[in-house]
Design a protein around this motif. Structure first.
Motif, PDB file in Angstrom:
ATOM      1  N   UNK A 162     -32.087  25.593  -7.928  1.00  0.00           N
ATOM      2  CA  UNK A 162     -31.192  25.136  -6.858  1.00  0.00           C
ATOM      3  C   UNK A 162     -30.996  26.263  -5.844  1.00  0.00           C
ATOM      4  N   UNK A 163     -31.054  25.879  -4.569  1.00  0.00           N
ATOM      5  CA  UNK A 163     -30.969  26.860  -3.502  1.00  0.00           C
ATOM      6  C   UNK A 163     -32.307  27.350  -3.014  1.00  0.00           C
ATOM      7  N   UNK A 164     -33.353  27.034  -3.756  1.00  0.00           N
ATOM      8  CA  UNK A 164     -34.689  27.468  -3.401  1.00  0.00           C
ATOM      9  C   UNK A 164     -35.362  26.559  -2.388  1.00  0.00           C
ATOM     10  N   UNK A 165     -36.644  26.859  -2.147  1.00  0.00           N
ATOM     11  CA  UNK A 165     -37.407  26.122  -1.138  1.00  0.00           C
ATOM     12  C   UNK A 165     -38.760  25.695  -1.687  1.00  0.00           C
ATOM     13  N   UNK A 191     -36.903  11.801  12.206  1.00  0.00           N
ATOM     14  CA  UNK A 191     -35.770  11.098  11.610  1.00  0.00           C
ATOM     15  C   UNK A 191     -35.573  11.643  10.209  1.00  0.00           C
ATOM     16  N   UNK A 192     -34.311  11.831   9.825  1.00  0.00           N
ATOM     17  CA  UNK A 192     -34.013  12.358   8.493  1.00  0.00           C
ATOM     18  C   UNK A 192     -32.941  11.521   7.810  1.00  0.00           C
ATOM     19  N   UNK A 193     -33.041  11.425   6.496  1.00  0.00           N
ATOM     20  CA  UNK A 193     -31.948  10.874   5.717  1.00  0.00           C
ATOM     21  C   UNK A 193     -30.745  11.805   5.860  1.00  0.00           C
ATOM     22  N   UNK A 226     -31.460  20.693   6.167  1.00  0.00           N
ATOM     23  CA  UNK A 226     -32.101  21.414   5.058  1.00  0.00           C
ATOM     24  C   UNK A 226     -33.607  21.184   5.002  1.00  0.00           C
ATOM     25  N   UNK A 227     -34.044  19.994   5.409  1.00  0.00           N
ATOM     26  CA  UNK A 227     -35.463  19.643   5.370  1.00  0.00           C
ATOM     27  C   UNK A 227     -36.014  19.577   6.794  1.00  0.00           C
ATOM     28  N   UNK A 228     -37.279  19.936   6.937  1.00  0.00           N
ATOM     29  CA  UNK A 228     -37.958  19.834   8.221  1.00  0.00           C
ATOM     30  C   UNK A 228     -39.321  19.198   8.030  1.00  0.00           C
ATOM     31  N   UNK A 229     -39.571  18.129   8.762  1.00  0.00           N
ATOM     32  CA  UNK A 229     -40.878  17.484   8.721  1.00  0.00           C
ATOM     33  C   UNK A 229     -41.672  17.937   9.943  1.00  0.00           C
ATOM     34  N   UNK A 276     -35.525  23.222   2.035  1.00  0.00           N
ATOM     35  CA  UNK A 276     -34.780  24.425   1.713  1.00  0.00           C
ATOM     36  C   UNK A 276     -33.399  24.058   1.179  1.00  0.00           C
ATOM     37  N   UNK A 277     -32.715  25.046   0.627  1.00  0.00           N
ATOM     38  CA  UNK A 277     -31.391  24.832   0.024  1.00  0.00           C
ATOM     39  C   UNK A 277     -31.424  23.624  -0.908  1.00  0.00           C
TER      40      UNK A 277
END
Length: 120
Positions: free
Chosen positions: A14-17, A58-60, A66-69, A83-84
């Motif tokens: 948890x907290x990792x990427x 678009x992201x949930x 935290x996420x990048x597409x 991430x995170x």
């Protein structure tokens, strides 16, 4: 024939990427929307993030910030940088690609899935 190959899943604290990748290959004329979905046992496959041909995203709500597409059109590849990470992010991640082939026209294709596990 079109093939989607995913990579990058695994076990992380948890907290990792993690960075997931999905590469499309075959007789592809053009690629339209690309997306990542997550599925946990007993539940439906839910959208995590999507990106259009114009790179609109678009992201949930649960992954925003935290996420990048991203996508690499030259390589017919879509990435998901996570991430995170939280335990609730774990599941099997599938890429989904809408593309056009010369033989069959428009179609929706899914990757084989890659497992993401997040330890607390």
């Amino acid at each position: 024939q079109v093939q989607l190959v995913e990579s990058g899943g695994g076990l992380v604290q948890a907290g990792g990427s993690l960075r997931l990748s999905c590469a499309a290959s075959g007789s592809i004329f053009s690629i339209n929307a690309m997306a990542w979905y997550r599925q946990v046992p007993g539940e439906q496959r839910d959208l995590v993030a999507a990106i259009t041909t114009g790179s609109s995203t678009t992201y949930a709500d649960s992954v925003k910030g935290r996420f990048t597409i991203s996508r690499d059109n030259a390589k017919n590849t879509v990435h998901l940088h996570m991430s995170s990470l939280k335990p609730e992010d774990q599941g099997v991640y599938y890429c989904r690609v809408v593309l056009t082939t010369r033989a069959t026209g428009d179609g929706v294709y899914w990757g084989q899935g890659t497992q993401v596990k997040v330890s607390s």
